[in-house]
Design an enzyme around this catalytic site. Sequence first.
Site, mmCIF file in Angstrom:
data_model
loop_
_atom_site.group_PDB
_atom_site.id
_atom_site.type_symbol
_atom_site.label_atom_id
_atom_site.label_comp_id
_atom_site.label_asym_id
_atom_site.label_seq_id
_atom_site.Cartn_x
_atom_site.Cartn_y
_atom_site.Cartn_z
ATOM 1 N N LEU A 129 -1.596 3.383 -3.444
ATOM 2 C CA LEU A 129 -1.581 2.476 -4.588
ATOM 3 C C LEU A 129 -1.892 1.057 -4.133
ATOM 4 O O LEU A 129 -2.548 0.290 -4.837
ATOM 5 C CB LEU A 129 -0.200 2.526 -5.258
ATOM 6 C CG LEU A 129 0.018 1.642 -6.480
ATOM 7 C CD1 LEU A 129 -0.843 2.124 -7.646
ATOM 8 C CD2 LEU A 129 1.494 1.646 -6.874
ATOM 9 N N SER A 133 -1.031 -5.263 5.697
ATOM 10 C CA SER A 133 -1.179 -5.242 7.154
ATOM 11 C C SER A 133 -0.087 -4.454 7.858
ATOM 12 O O SER A 133 -0.311 -3.913 8.939
ATOM 13 C CB SER A 133 -1.187 -6.675 7.688
ATOM 14 O OG SER A 133 -0.021 -7.349 7.291
ATOM 15 N N ILE A 134 1.096 -4.383 7.257
ATOM 16 C CA ILE A 134 2.215 -3.706 7.910
ATOM 17 C C ILE A 134 2.493 -2.338 7.312
ATOM 18 O O ILE A 134 2.895 -1.409 8.020
ATOM 19 C CB ILE A 134 3.479 -4.595 7.826
ATOM 20 C CG1 ILE A 134 3.301 -5.816 8.743
ATOM 21 C CG2 ILE A 134 4.741 -3.842 8.221
ATOM 22 C CD1 ILE A 134 4.447 -6.793 8.716
ATOM 23 N N SER A 135 2.263 -2.187 6.032
ATOM 24 C CA SER A 135 2.611 -0.926 5.367
ATOM 25 C C SER A 135 1.637 -0.632 4.237
ATOM 26 O O SER A 135 0.794 -1.455 3.897
ATOM 27 C CB SER A 135 4.037 -1.020 4.810
ATOM 28 O OG SER A 135 4.107 -2.091 3.880
ATOM 29 N N VAL A 137 1.545 1.802 0.269
ATOM 30 C CA VAL A 137 2.392 2.402 -0.755
ATOM 31 C C VAL A 137 1.680 3.578 -1.410
ATOM 32 O O VAL A 137 0.498 3.483 -1.764
ATOM 33 C CB VAL A 137 2.760 1.342 -1.823
ATOM 34 C CG1 VAL A 137 3.520 1.964 -2.971
ATOM 35 C CG2 VAL A 137 3.570 0.217 -1.186
ATOM 36 N N ASP A 287 10.080 -14.592 -0.090
ATOM 37 C CA ASP A 287 8.656 -14.233 -0.011
ATOM 38 C C ASP A 287 8.113 -14.030 -1.421
ATOM 39 O O ASP A 287 7.458 -13.025 -1.711
ATOM 40 C CB ASP A 287 8.506 -12.956 0.831
ATOM 41 C CG ASP A 287 7.072 -12.737 1.309
ATOM 42 O OD1 ASP A 287 6.288 -13.711 1.314
ATOM 43 O OD2 ASP A 287 6.721 -11.599 1.672
#
Length: 549
Positions: A129, A133-135, A137, A287
């Site tokens: 979806l 850069s890190i994860s 979904v 954030d």
Amino acid sequence: MTLASIRRGYHVIKTLLQYGLDDVLPPKMTPWYFKLARNSLFWIRNKHKGKSGGERLKLAMQELGPVYIKLGQMLSTRRDLLSDEWANELAMLQDKVPPFDGALARQAIETELKAPIESFFDDFNETPLASASISQVHTATLKSNGKAVVLKVLRPNVEAKIQADLLLMSQTAKIIDYLLGEGNRLRPSEVIEDYRVTILGELNLKLEALNAIKLRNNFLDSDALYIPYVYEEFCYPRLMVMERIYGIPVSDIAALKAQGTNFKLLAERGVELFFTQVFRDNFFHADMHPGNIFISRDHPENPYYIGLDCGIMGTLSEVDKRYLAENFLAFFNRDYHRIAQLYIESGWVSEKTDLQAFEQAIKVVCEPMFNKPLDEISFGHVLLELFRTARHFDIVVQPQLVLLEKTLLYIEGLGRQLYPQLDLWQTAKPFLEQWMAEQVGPKAMFKKVSTKLPYWSDKLPEFPELIYDNLKLGRKLLSSQQQMLDKYLKYQQQAHKSNYLLITSAILLICGTLLFNQDATLWSPYVCLISGAALWIIGWRSRPKNRKF
């Protein structure tokens, strides 16, 4: 340093040189031997001379990849370090990277679950979806109740890549620190350490899940903020499962207008949410950029925010909160002397700071802000300018305040984007004044006493014994001090006696030597010399041996 890190370092330097970033370094960092090494190792010319330094840095970080993109985003919030031109360019960096293979995502999820995905979820979609850069979904539905959920999973080997880049950044920062020397305002090691703490926190999805649960509980009955439900039983360090939401991105102004959103109420609620998180809960989402905020589709006349991505959260100590609230109130009362006092009292700047000079520097920066209406004054920029001024007085950087400043700038920018007429001061002032009254008034004192009362009641039976023990300890200390004093006096007496004998012996020895050359009786010189020698031996042997009291 490994061969891989050397190669990575070479690539980073080469990329920075391609964008001519060595041109913006101060002359003391580019001596002749630096230029010789540059031309010998890197046959590269700057092909971007027409672009500004900030734009070149943005392009270089974009090319270097996710870790540097996130570093650039963080630097864009450090306007106490960078000029607005550079910070604005870095703020445009986007954390968008191509997704990794859905089959790898399935494998990573099943490794965490220790079971096939189909054991717990239906309709798992291997096409992501969203990807960062890190994860990334993926969507699915819960097998147990059919509810739509999203599965957030870390990228393969992302931890090792980030650790390697962080090590390289840290070593580079130390070199720059050495070259710039003490007193440089950039403080690269400090910046990289802040970044390290931030990005490593984002690598633990279990921690993010716990943050989201806490924030959700803080706003369970709120009309202003909704945090999606987290399925804690499916959360691990590399996997997080939460309720899927269907809001409108806060940046999609056209869609919000189309559904008839009440922008004034939405903007005011954003400000209230910020101050509620900071001053009521002491736990704020740090954030809150537009990618993490959505707006409800239902009841557009009474809209609420939907918050995602709780990987970075901030907290303040009670002292920080009080000084921060007083700072804002003092600023709008134009009490610059009080602002300077607050910075020193809080320990944010050294107590040795020249109060009058600091006050004058604050006045020079802040007074021009009052040339515009109050509703146009930015809280974030007030805090930013105060930090910039304090930099010249060796401020002790507070990471929690840097997070707060970043969040406040986001919230203000968002609020004025939604409703340009937003009067931030009128929205926030009642909240700050009420909080200050609660902290320093009679009710606050009674509340603090009530909070401590159970502890004092529990300890009350022990008071007689504690008093007796303290009196006993006091007697021991007095006795010990008396013994030390006696030893010291004895030492002084011995030293005085020894010194007296040594001085007398020296006088007799000198006199005896002189009498040899004078018309004196035969025995006089010998008497003086023998007496002097004897007294010297006695004085030397009578010196106190032990100086420990």
